[in-house]
Design a protein around this motif. Structure first.
Motif, short mmCIF file in Angstrom:
data_model
loop_
_atom_site.label_atom_id
_atom_site.label_comp_id
_atom_site.label_asym_id
_atom_site.label_seq_id
_atom_site.Cartn_x
_atom_site.Cartn_y
_atom_site.Cartn_z
N GLY A 218 29.76 45.32 20.61
CA GLY A 218 28.47 45.86 21.02
C GLY A 218 27.67 44.97 21.95
N ALA A 219 28.04 43.70 22.07
CA ALA A 219 27.31 42.81 22.97
C ALA A 219 27.66 43.13 24.42
CB ALA A 219 27.65 41.35 22.66
N ASP A 220 26.67 43.23 25.26
CA ASP A 220 26.88 43.57 26.66
C ASP A 220 27.13 42.30 27.45
OD1 ASP A 220 26.94 44.53 29.19
OD2 ASP A 220 24.88 45.29 29.23
N PRO A 221 28.34 42.10 27.98
CA PRO A 221 28.62 40.87 28.72
C PRO A 221 27.85 40.75 30.02
CG PRO A 221 30.48 42.39 28.88
CD PRO A 221 29.53 42.97 27.87
N LEU A 222 27.25 41.84 30.51
CA LEU A 222 26.48 41.75 31.75
C LEU A 222 25.28 40.83 31.62
CD1 LEU A 222 26.60 45.47 32.96
CD2 LEU A 222 27.95 43.53 33.79
N ARG A 223 24.84 40.58 30.39
CA ARG A 223 23.71 39.67 30.22
C ARG A 223 24.10 38.22 30.49
NH1 ARG A 223 22.32 37.94 24.72
NH2 ARG A 223 24.20 37.68 23.49
N LEU A 224 25.39 37.96 30.66
CA LEU A 224 25.86 36.63 31.02
C LEU A 224 25.73 36.35 32.52
CD1 LEU A 224 29.12 36.58 28.87
CD2 LEU A 224 27.07 35.22 28.45
N THR A 225 25.31 37.34 33.28
CA THR A 225 25.31 37.21 34.74
C THR A 225 24.58 35.96 35.24
OG1 THR A 225 25.53 39.60 34.99
CG2 THR A 225 24.73 38.37 36.89
N PRO A 226 23.37 35.62 34.75
CA PRO A 226 22.72 34.39 35.25
C PRO A 226 23.56 33.14 35.00
CG PRO A 226 21.14 35.77 34.09
CD PRO A 226 22.49 36.37 33.82
N PHE A 227 24.18 33.05 33.84
CA PHE A 227 25.01 31.90 33.53
C PHE A 227 26.23 31.85 34.45
CE2 PHE A 227 28.72 30.26 31.15
CZ PHE A 227 28.32 28.95 30.98
N LEU A 228 26.82 32.99 34.74
CA LEU A 228 27.99 33.01 35.61
C LEU A 228 27.62 32.64 37.04
CD1 LEU A 228 29.75 36.21 34.21
CD2 LEU A 228 30.13 33.81 33.60
N HIS A 229 26.46 33.06 37.49
CA HIS A 229 25.99 32.62 38.81
C HIS A 229 25.83 31.09 38.83
CE1 HIS A 229 25.29 36.16 41.27
NE2 HIS A 229 24.69 36.78 40.25
N PRO B 219 32.54 46.38 31.25
CA PRO B 219 31.63 45.43 31.93
C PRO B 219 32.25 44.06 32.11
CG PRO B 219 30.86 45.96 29.71
CD PRO B 219 31.94 46.94 30.03
N ALA B 220 33.10 43.63 31.18
CA ALA B 220 33.77 42.34 31.38
C ALA B 220 34.68 42.38 32.60
CB ALA B 220 34.57 41.98 30.13
N ALA B 221 35.35 43.49 32.80
CA ALA B 221 36.21 43.63 33.98
C ALA B 221 35.38 43.61 35.26
CB ALA B 221 37.02 44.92 33.89
N ARG B 222 34.19 44.20 35.22
CA ARG B 222 33.32 44.17 36.40
C ARG B 222 32.89 42.74 36.73
NH1 ARG B 222 30.80 48.69 33.67
NH2 ARG B 222 31.38 50.66 34.66
N LEU B 223 32.58 41.96 35.69
CA LEU B 223 32.20 40.57 35.93
C LEU B 223 33.37 39.77 36.49
CD1 LEU B 223 30.03 39.90 32.75
CD2 LEU B 223 29.22 40.14 35.11
N ALA B 224 34.57 40.03 36.00
CA ALA B 224 35.75 39.34 36.53
C ALA B 224 35.95 39.66 38.00
CB ALA B 224 36.99 39.72 35.72
N ALA B 225 35.62 40.89 38.38
CA ALA B 225 35.74 41.27 39.78
C ALA B 225 34.65 40.64 40.64
CB ALA B 225 35.69 42.80 39.92
N ALA B 226 33.49 40.37 40.05
CA ALA B 226 32.34 39.90 40.82
C ALA B 226 32.32 38.39 41.04
CB ALA B 226 31.04 40.33 40.13
N PHE B 227 32.94 37.63 40.13
CA PHE B 227 32.85 36.17 40.19
C PHE B 227 34.26 35.57 40.29
CE2 PHE B 227 29.00 37.47 37.99
CZ PHE B 227 28.03 36.71 38.62
N PRO B 228 34.47 34.66 41.23
CA PRO B 228 35.82 34.10 41.41
C PRO B 228 36.32 33.27 40.24
CG PRO B 228 34.23 32.97 42.81
CD PRO B 228 33.52 34.15 42.24
N HIS B 229 35.41 32.75 39.41
CA HIS B 229 35.84 31.87 38.32
C HIS B 229 35.84 32.58 36.97
CE1 HIS B 229 31.53 31.91 37.96
NE2 HIS B 229 31.50 31.08 36.94
N VAL B 230 35.68 33.89 36.97
CA VAL B 230 35.58 34.65 35.72
C VAL B 230 36.83 35.49 35.51
CG1 VAL B 230 34.27 36.40 34.44
CG2 VAL B 230 33.07 34.67 35.81
N TYR B 231 37.34 35.47 34.28
CA TYR B 231 38.53 36.22 33.88
C TYR B 231 38.21 37.02 32.62
CZ TYR B 231 40.86 32.99 37.07
OH TYR B 231 41.23 32.27 38.17
#
Length: 375
Positions: free
Chosen positions: A233-244, A264-276
């Motif tokens: 249930g946790a939304d990984p998109l809230r990690l966006t500031p940390f990933l930036h 949403p985790a897959a979207r973050l992996a696509a958006a950031f080069p260091h995220v898997y």
């Protein structure tokens, strides 16, 4: 038939070393049964009865009682050895801290002891590497540190020392609002440490958000990969500031997310080069397909999330193989992929991506018979 290399299980736990009765075994399958029913009447239960008995010399689909009787006749170690070696997994990244509140949660309290990475690797005859949870590490340091200054100095030293041997660090995504960008200032860290040390009991779980952020940024400074475990249930998109904030610092971030957080985790992996992102503990074809629709293929890792039962390694690997083969076979049949591309990409997801992210090539593991071998 899709040919895959030996899988790399990028997130798993130890197994129960002793014998299990019907009730204790069933309690460790995923979910909770209704009164008067059984967890063997579930996808996991049917998968265990289909794929695990042949590895123990039993007939597929034998009754749960017959299966567990045969398991006991072999003995816990021999049964574990056969199951793990029959799973098709060639390397394990083991979280020895157990499931915790954010990982796979059994229906019953977790058993007191699970096998260590070394023992798991020995039984599996495969390299096993240890991931280090930051929360228990801080708890251990706090138990032996009498002052705030000693605690903060010892935490920094403990993280630095662990980085020499750990394959990765791991932390739960329970830090509101998702590990904000940048480490906290020294003043708030000292204040939070003093307050936590004053109120905590020995062994108490670390839940202070300032100290968790401090721990995370100590880990980022080592350059080791950082796994972020997400509760359901946790939304990984809230990690966006940390990933930036961590982009370009040399630390890869792996999001451990199951359904429904895989998209949403897959979207973050696509958006950031260091995220898997890992596929999670339920790699059914739909979830796998949705992940591969969004994340670049070089950003997706296989894992079972297996906990306590060696059978969960077997069925996790089997379900993943079947789902991946079904997908790529359909894409080849439709003309979207060539057979060569299908083999190459499937190999990346099954093992190659994890070997690259975690630097497994040439790194000795803790298995007994093939220690140091990353075939």
């Amino acid at each position: 038939m899709l040919e895959l290399p030996p899988l790399v299980d990028a997130h798993c736990h130890g197994v129960v070393p002793g014998e299990l009765g019907l009730g204790s075994f069933e309690a460790l399958l995923a979910g909770t049964a209704a009164p008067g029913t059984t967890l063997f009447d579930s996808p996991a239960g049917f998968a265990v009865r289909r794929w695990c008995p042949p590895l123990l010399g039993l007939e597929p689909h034998c009754t749960p009682a017959h299966y567990l009787a045969g398991r006991r006749d072999l003995g816990a170690y021999e049964a574990t050895r056969r199951l793990l070696r029959g799973a098709g997994i060639g390397a394990y990244l083991v979280d020895p801290a157990g499931s915790g509140a954010d990982g796979p949660v059994p229906a019953a309290p977790p058993p007191p002891d699970l096998t260590s990475p070394k023992d798991l690797g020995s039984a599996a005859a495969a390299p096993a590497y240890e991931t280090v949870r930051l929360e228990p590490l801080a708890q251990q340091v706090a138990d032996t540190s009498g002052t705030v200054g000693a605690f903060l100095a010892n935490v920094a030293e403990a993280v630095h020392t662990a980085a020499r041997t750990a394959i990765a660090f791991s932390v739960a995504d329970t830090c509101p609002p998702g590990f904000p960008a940048g480490p906290p200032d020294a003043g708030p860290v000292r204040h939070a440490a003093g307050a936590w040390l004053a109120r905590r009991a020995a062994g108490e779980r670390l839940d202070d958000p300032v100290l968790l952020r401090h721990l995370v940024w100590n880990a980022v400074a080592t350059g080791r990969p950082l796994q972020i475990r997400g509760p359901v249930g946790a939304d990984p998109l809230r990690l966006t500031p940390f990933l930036h904030a961590t982009a370009g610092l040399g630390t890869d971030v792996v999001l451990l997310r199951g359904f429904p957080g895989h998209r949403p985790a897959a979207r973050l992996a696509a958006a950031f080069p260091h995220v898997y992102t890992d596929i999670g503990s339920a790699p059914v074809a739909s979830a796998l397909a949705e992940t591969l629709e969004l994340a670049p293929f070089g950003k997706v890792l296989f894992s079972t999330g297996a906990y306590a039962l060696p059978e969960l390694y077997v069925i996790g690997a089997r379900l993943f193989r079947e789902a991946l083969e079904r997908l790529v076979t359909d894409w080849v049949a439709d003309g979207a992929w060539t057979p060569a591309d299908a083999r190459r990409v499937a190999g990346l997801i099954a093992a190659g991506n994890a070997r690259r992210v975690y630097g497994l090539q040439g790194r000795p593991g803790r298995g007994r018979e093939r220690a140091g071998s990353d075939r």
